[in-house]
Each structure stands twice: as structure tokens, then as C-alpha cells.
Write an enzyme that holds these catalytic residues in place. Structure first.
Site, PDB file in Angstrom:
ATOM      1  N   LYS A 119       0.868  -1.178   0.000  1.00 45.88           N
ATOM      2  CA  LYS A 119       0.000   0.000   0.000  1.00 45.88           C
ATOM      3  C   LYS A 119       0.905   1.228   0.000  1.00 45.88           C
ATOM      4  O   LYS A 119       1.975   1.225   0.634  1.00 45.88           O
ATOM      5  CB  LYS A 119      -0.866  -0.054   1.265  1.00 45.88           C
ATOM      6  CG  LYS A 119      -1.955   0.987   1.374  1.00 45.88           C
ATOM      7  CD  LYS A 119      -2.790   0.718   2.630  1.00 45.88           C
ATOM      8  CE  LYS A 119      -3.937   1.699   2.807  1.00 45.88           C
ATOM      9  NZ  LYS A 119      -4.731   1.384   4.025  1.00 45.88           N
ATOM     10  N   SER A 201      -9.507   1.163   3.033  1.00 48.75           N
ATOM     11  CA  SER A 201      -8.695   2.008   2.182  1.00 48.75           C
ATOM     12  C   SER A 201      -7.592   1.253   1.444  1.00 48.75           C
ATOM     13  O   SER A 201      -6.968   1.819   0.550  1.00 48.75           O
ATOM     14  CB  SER A 201      -8.058   3.130   3.009  1.00 48.75           C
ATOM     15  OG  SER A 201      -7.148   2.599   3.968  1.00 48.75           O
ATOM     16  N   SER A 225      -9.803  -1.082   7.091  1.00 47.14           N
ATOM     17  CA  SER A 225      -9.119  -0.888   5.802  1.00 47.14           C
ATOM     18  C   SER A 225      -8.399  -2.109   5.246  1.00 47.14           C
ATOM     19  O   SER A 225      -8.004  -2.105   4.078  1.00 47.14           O
ATOM     20  CB  SER A 225      -8.134   0.276   5.892  1.00 47.14           C
ATOM     21  OG  SER A 225      -8.851   1.486   5.863  1.00 47.14           O
TER      22      SER A 225
END
Ligand SMILES: *[C@@H]1O[C@H](CO)[C@@H](O)[C@H](O)[C@H]1NC(C)=O
Ligand SMILES: *[C@@H]1O[C@H](CO)[C@@H](O)[C@H](O)[C@H]1NC(C)=O
Ligand SMILES: *[C@@H]1O[C@H](CO)[C@@H](O)[C@H](O)[C@H]1NC(C)=O
Ligand SMILES: *[C@@H]1O[C@H](CO)[C@@H](O)[C@H](O)[C@H]1NC(C)=O
Ligand SMILES: *[C@@H]1O[C@H](CO)[C@@H](O)[C@H](O)[C@H]1NC(C)=O
Ligand SMILES: *[C@@H]1O[C@H](CO)[C@@H](O)[C@H](O)[C@H]1NC(C)=O
Ligand SMILES: CC(=O)N[C@H]1CO[C@H](CO)[C@@H](O)[C@@H]1O
Length: 555
Positions: A119, A201, A225
Site C-alpha cells: 500500500k 482504504s 481498511s
């Protein structure tokens, strides 16, 4: 997962000259036959790839080439999934070095030569060629002091960082924006239905793992997330207890809730990755409080894990009666778990669940922590060409660059503004922090586990599953549960995305107390192996990359 076929081919290599010549000169492979015996990168597991690397069937250089080609097919072309922001310009060179090392001294670990996607809030040294930006132009070209703690562990284990995944900007701590959107990456979308919401996310991590744009992806969770994009992209994911995996070098939201974990295609891969990621890091003092040594989570992979166990269903505040498709699949899952030898205690509500749902202590903690920690992040940078050095600067930067950071329908920065209005570690902050521990852990999850004498809780992996573990800092392990049916009414999720939609996956989550990952991994594995739900449905045709190892080997 093609495991059996692959083993057969492996035996063939060891015992037949003809076969091994075919490996050395893969072009000569009869594509109607042996070629299909290479692991299908849509599904390939760490173990399958490691076996192929050890057997000399293919190299890590081949793997990187194949994944780069797969990314190229679907990221900005075809279905335009926007799952990846950057690929690692040093990856091929690193792969070649790790291939050479394997030949001389064997593999360092199960992740030797295995590609890992991060990420974009997880730092990598700039000299390697990639940015660390949380999707924000305010951090483009910034120079971080060092690799993130988890990246150091992965590299030491021989993993290759493949690239950076798109995400909801600042891990969705910016404002009321659609999941999966960032200024730098644009709108990431799901691979199971065109323009479907990938959740967030850790959106790009989820989408990339779901269709084999990487072997392993890492996400981060503050509240949902990892869990939600794992659920919505047909994956196995672990949100570790806060303090099991280092957050050093991860663009923060809150030290009290942030945690980094794997998002992969099987519980086995998740266990392998977590065993390597977890452990103390002097740069994140929360990790110094974890039990020692780190368990080998692969030892938890037991199909009989449910035998004699008591699993509770916290209905109130966790299940949503309007989610008929999810609930129907969940009731079937409870039958499956009973069939695997567990006693299902239903309901097993958290005694204080109504109080938790009324509380807004969480946002006091996260708003306060974010401002303090993000300011520290900007200050820690060796350089930042945008000139942004604080949260206040960031808010001004976004407003000054609407073309980059506030395009039509993506203007909100309400969360940044709320955070900027906080005043540091006040008595009210410490009180909110104490309330959260008491509500989420002591009178919440731990109270339910004790009151009903439970080994774990189980809930749908959708909706409000993550909130209580978030404020408690407790773990969640999620695996596939089902898919929205073809006749589901398509809804709107954001200006560019839809949800629900036909074929979009949803998961099931196992919850427990602090550092109960070993047990939760066992339960998730037993459920996964009994159902193999992931294999029931694939991404939509255009979102399935075509490049396979056979297409790149020797080229
Ligand atoms: C960051 O991104 C920019 C623009 O895409 C690129 O020129 C640069 O090489 C990247 N890497 C670093 C370390 O800045
Ligand atoms: C980590 O260090 C900070 C400040 O140095 C301190 O306030 C905090 O209590 C420590 N946390 C743990 C879990 O040791
Ligand atoms: C698997 O779980 C069962 C039931 O708890 C237990 O009897 C068995 O010893 C476990 N197997 C391993 C290899 O740990
Ligand atoms: C925090 O939680 C406590 C305990 O439930 C509650 O009394 C208080 O009102 C909550 N504070 C906020 C701001 O929600
Ligand atoms: C979808 O199909 C199922 C099974 O045929 C049916 O029970 C359900 O009512 C349908 N749902 C909608 C929204 O049409
Ligand atoms: C903004 O969102 C609205 C409502 O979702 C939509 O009608 C409009 O086309 C969007 N505008 C752009 C430029 O995407
Ligand atoms: C690897 C990759 O395709 N990155 C792209 C991500 O999206 C941005 C914005 O469209 C592009 O500039 C990158 O090239």
C-alpha cells in the site's frame, strides 16, 4: 489452485530428461500440454511459486516480468482498474540477485524471490526509485529516512517489493470521498464487476491480489481498511493486533489503532507472510509489548481447528438485516462451522454494544493522533519538494492544487480539517483513549468471550465488523463467504463506482482478543478449506490478465 497438476510436473522434471529440456527451452513446450502445468498466476500461492523457483522451473526475474505485464494489461488499459500507482524500477535487478543467491545458498525463507506489493503509505527508500505518498501529491518526490519496519523484515527474508498500490488517499483519513480514490492513483475499481467499489482504504492491495497482479499484497487498517477490501475482493486477510507488526515508516493515522497485515488469496499465504512480518521493532515501541517469540502461524493451519471449540455470534451491532444476500450466506456458514465440530453460541452479543455504537470517542483519538503523527511524518522527511511540512500545509496544498487533489466530486477534506482543529494530548483525549480500551476490549470483546466461554467470535466481514476491534486494537481474520447474485439491484457507491453489484464478493470474519491470531488463523483456515468459496467465481473477463509465466520465460 492447480497444486496437484504442478506437483505432477515437478516429478516429471526430476525424472525425465525430455521434460527438463522442455523447461530449459520453454519455447519448445507443446502449449496444448505441459504449458498449462505452470502455476496460473491468477491463483498461484507462495508455496507453488516457491516450489517452482526451487525446481528451476522459472526464476524470480520471470515472476517480476509476468506480474509487470499483467499490471500493464489491466491497470490503465482494458478495465482500467487503477490498482497500482508505481512499479519498482529496481525489481528486476533485485530479482536477478536473489535468483543468483538461491542457486548458491538456497532460499532465505518462504518469501525468497516472491513479489510483494505495498500500500502506498508504507515507506520504501527513495533511492530504489519509488515514492511513498499515501496517494497524495503533497508527498510526491519526498525522501523518507528509511524503509518501513515491515519492509526491512520482508527484504531480509528475500522478498522483492513489486510496487505501490493505490488506496483511499491518506488511508481514507481525508474526508467524505469514495473508497479507492487518491489524487495520484485516481479511482481504483473492483475486478468482479465493471466500476464496482473495491472498498478501502487498502483498495489497490485488494484488487491486485484478487486477480494475481502480485503474489502478496500488504494493507493497513485503522478501522476496516484491511477487513473490508479483503471481504470485497475475494481474499484472505489478517488485521493483526495493534503492536504485532511494526508501523514504523508507515504514513500514520493513529498509533493506537493502525496495524499492517497481509491481503492474499489463501489463509496459508497469509500465515506465511504474517510469520515473517510480525515481531518487535525498536522504532515502534508498541511492538515491544507483544508475546515472544512470534508464533509460526503456519502451524495453526489445521482443518480440525473447530473441533470442540465454542464460537459466538455477536448479532447486535454486527449483522445488518437488510443485507439479505450476506445474511443468507452467513447462516449457511454457521451450519458449516457446526459441522466442523464447533458449538455455535448465537447470539453472543457484546454486553456494551449499544454504548459502543453511541460513542464517538474513536474520532477524538484518531483526529488527535493524526495531527500529531502526520506532523511528525512531514518533519521526518529528508526532503519534500511540495514544501508541505505539516497538516495545515497539506490542507492549503490541496486547496491550491484543485486540478491534482480536488477534482470535481473529490473535493472533501473534512477529516483533515477536523483533525487540524484538535489541540494535542489533552485530558479529554486521554479520557477518550481510556473509554475506547474499556468499551472495545474490557467490556466489549473480552467480556463477551468470557461471558459465553468462547474461543472466538464470527461475523459477516462486511459493514460494521471492524469498529469494535479498531478501538480495542484487536485482530480480525477474514476469508471469502460469498458473492452478490446476478440479479442484485446495482447501487451507487461514489461518483464513479457502484455497489452492490453482481458477482462482487463478501467475506466472513473471525474476531478474538489481543494476540489471538494463531487461533483465528486456524478457524479461518478450517472454514476456507471446507468451503473454498474463493474458487466459485472469477473476476469479469476483461479484468483477468492473460500473461502467464510461459509467456515471459526466456524472453
Ligand atoms: C516518484 O514519482 C515521480 C513521478 O512519477 C518519478 O519521477 C520519480 O522517479 C519517483 N520516484 C522518486 C524516488 O521520487
Ligand atoms: C511508547 O512511547 C511513548 C512516548 O515515548 C509512550 O507515551 C507510550 O506509552 C509508549 N507505548 C508503549 C506501548 O510502550
Ligand atoms: C488439529 O486440531 C485437532 C483438534 O483440535 C487436534 O486434535 C490436532 O492435534 C491438531 N493437529 C495438529 C497437527 O496440531
Ligand atoms: C465515550 O464513552 C463513554 C463511555 O461509554 C461515554 O460516556 C461518553 O459519552 C463517550 N464520549 C463521546 C464523545 O462519545
Ligand atoms: C433474485 O433471484 C432469486 C433466486 O431466483 C430470487 O429469490 C430473488 O427474489 C431475486 N431477487 C431480485 C432482487 O430480483
Ligand atoms: C459528479 O457526481 C455527480 C453525482 O454522482 C454526477 O452526476 C456527475 O457526473 C459527477 N461529475 C463528474 C465530473 O464526474
Ligand atoms: C503503474 C501505473 O500504471 N501507474 C499509473 C497510476 O495512475 C497514474 C494516474 O493515472 C499514472 O500516472 C501512473 O502511471
Amino acid at each position: 489452485m492447480g497444486f496437484l497438476k504442478f506437483v505432477v510436473f515437478g516429478i516429471c522434471i526430476l525424472h525425465s530428461t525430455i521434460c527438463s529440456q522442455a523447461i530449459v527451452r520453454p519455447d519448445s513446450i507443446d502449449t496444448g500440454g505441459k504449458a498449462t502445468d505452470f502455476p496460473d498466476l491468477y491463483e498461484a500461492s507462495v508455496t507453488e511459486l516457491q516450489d517452482g523457483l526451487d525446481a528451476g522451473l522459472f526464476t524470480s526475474v520471470d515472476l517480476i516480468k509476468a506480474y509487470f505485464a499483467r499490471i500493464d494489461e489491466v491497470n490503465l488499459k482494458g478495465p482500467v482498474l487503477r490498482a497500482i500507482i508505481e512499479t519498482n524500477p529496481s525489481a528486476l535487478e533485485q530479482a536477478a540477485a536473489l535468483d543468483a543467491e538461491r542457486k548458491v545458498s538456497g532460499k532465505r525463507s518462504m518469501l525468497h524471490g516472491i513479489p510483494v506489493l505495498l500500500k502506498d503509505n508504507i515507506a520504501t527508500i527513495a533511492s530504489e526509485g519509488m515514492n511513498t505518498t499515501a496517494g497524495s501529491f503533497s508527498l510526491l518526490g519526498s525522501i523518507v529516512p528509511e524503509d518501513a519496519g515491515v519492509v526491512k523484515r520482508l527484504r531480509a527474508a528475500g522478498a522483492i517489493i513489486l510496487g505501490k498500490a493505490n488506496l483511499s488517499e491518506f488511508a481514507h483519513f481525508r474526508g467524505g470521498l469514495a473508497s479507492g480514490w487518491s489524487g495520484r492513483g485516481g479511482q481504483c475499481t473492483n475486478a468482479f464487476f465493471p466500476s464496482a467499489d473495491p472498498c478501502g482504504s487498502s483498495s489497490g492491495s485488494g484488487v491486485a491480489s484478487s486477480i494475481g497482479l502480485t503474489t502478496v499484497a500488504l494493507g493497513s487498517e485503522t478501522d476496516g481498511s484491511i477487513t473490508c477490501p479483503t471481504s470485497q475482493n475475494n481474499l484472505a486477510g489478517i488485521k493483526p493486533t495493534v503492536g504485532l507488526t511494526s508501523r514504523a515508516g508507515v504514513i500514520p493515522i493513529s498509533a493506537h489503532q493502525d496495524t499492517i497485515g497481509p491481503m492474499v488469496r489463501s489463509v496459508t499465504d497469509a500465515a506465511i507472510v504474517l510469520s515473517i512480518m510480525a515481531g518487535p521493532d525498536p522504532n515502534d515501541n508498541f511492538t515491544l509489548a507483544q508475546p515472544s517469540p512470534v508464533p509460526d502461524y503456519a502451524l495453526a493451519l489445521n482443518k480440525s481447528a473447530f473441533a470442540g471449540k465454542r464460537i459466538g455470534v455477536p448479532r447486535r451491532g454486527f449483522t445488518d438485516r437488510t443485507q439479505v444476500n450476506v445474511l443468507a450466506a452467513f447462516e449457511n456458514a454457521l451450519d458449516t462451522i457446526r459441522g466442523l465440530g464447533a458449538t455455535i453460541v448465537d447470539p453472543a452479543d457484546l454486553p456494551d454494544i449499544d454504548e459502543i455504537r453511541r460513542s464517538s470517542n474513536e474520532s477524538i483519538v484518531t483526529d488527535t493522533d493524526f495531527k500529531v503523527q502526520l506532523n511528525e511524518w512531514y518533519e521526518s522527511l529528508i526532503d519534500n519538494p511540495s514544501g508541505v511540512r505539516s497538516l495545515a500545509d497539506l490542507i492549503a496544498f490541496n486547496d491550491a492544487h484543485p486540478d491534482l487533489e480536488e477534482p470535481t466530486n473529490f473535493t472533501s477534506q473534512s477529516t483533515l480539517i477536523a483533525s487540524e482543529a484538535t489541540n494535542g494530548f489533552t485530558p479529554a483525549y486521554f479520557q477518550a483513549l481510556a473509554f475506547d480500551k474499556d468499551l472495545g476490549a474490557t467490556r466489549g470483546i473480552d467480556a463477551a468471550l468470557e461471558a459465553f466461554d468462547l474461543d472466538a467470535l464470527v461475523t459477516p466481514g462486511t459493514g460494521s465488523v471492524s469498529g469494535v476491534p479498531a478501538i480495542a486494537g484487536y485482530p480480525i481474520v477474514t476469508v471469502p463467504l460469498g458473492f452478490y447474485p446476478d440479479n442484485v439491484t446495482i447501487g451507487s457507491a461514489g461518483p464513479l463506482t457502484v455497489f452492490p453489484a453482481p458477482g462482487v464478493p463478501f467475506g466472513i470474519s473471525f474476531l478474538g482478543t489481543a494476540f489471538s491470531e494463531f487461533d483465528l488463523v486456524g478457524f479461518a483456515f478450517a472454514y476456507e478449506q471446507a468451503t473454498m468459496t474463493r474458487l466459485e467465481r472469477r473476476a469479469f473477463e476483461a479484468a483477468i490478465p492473460k500473461t502467464q509465466l510461459i509467456d515471459v520465460i526466456g524472453k
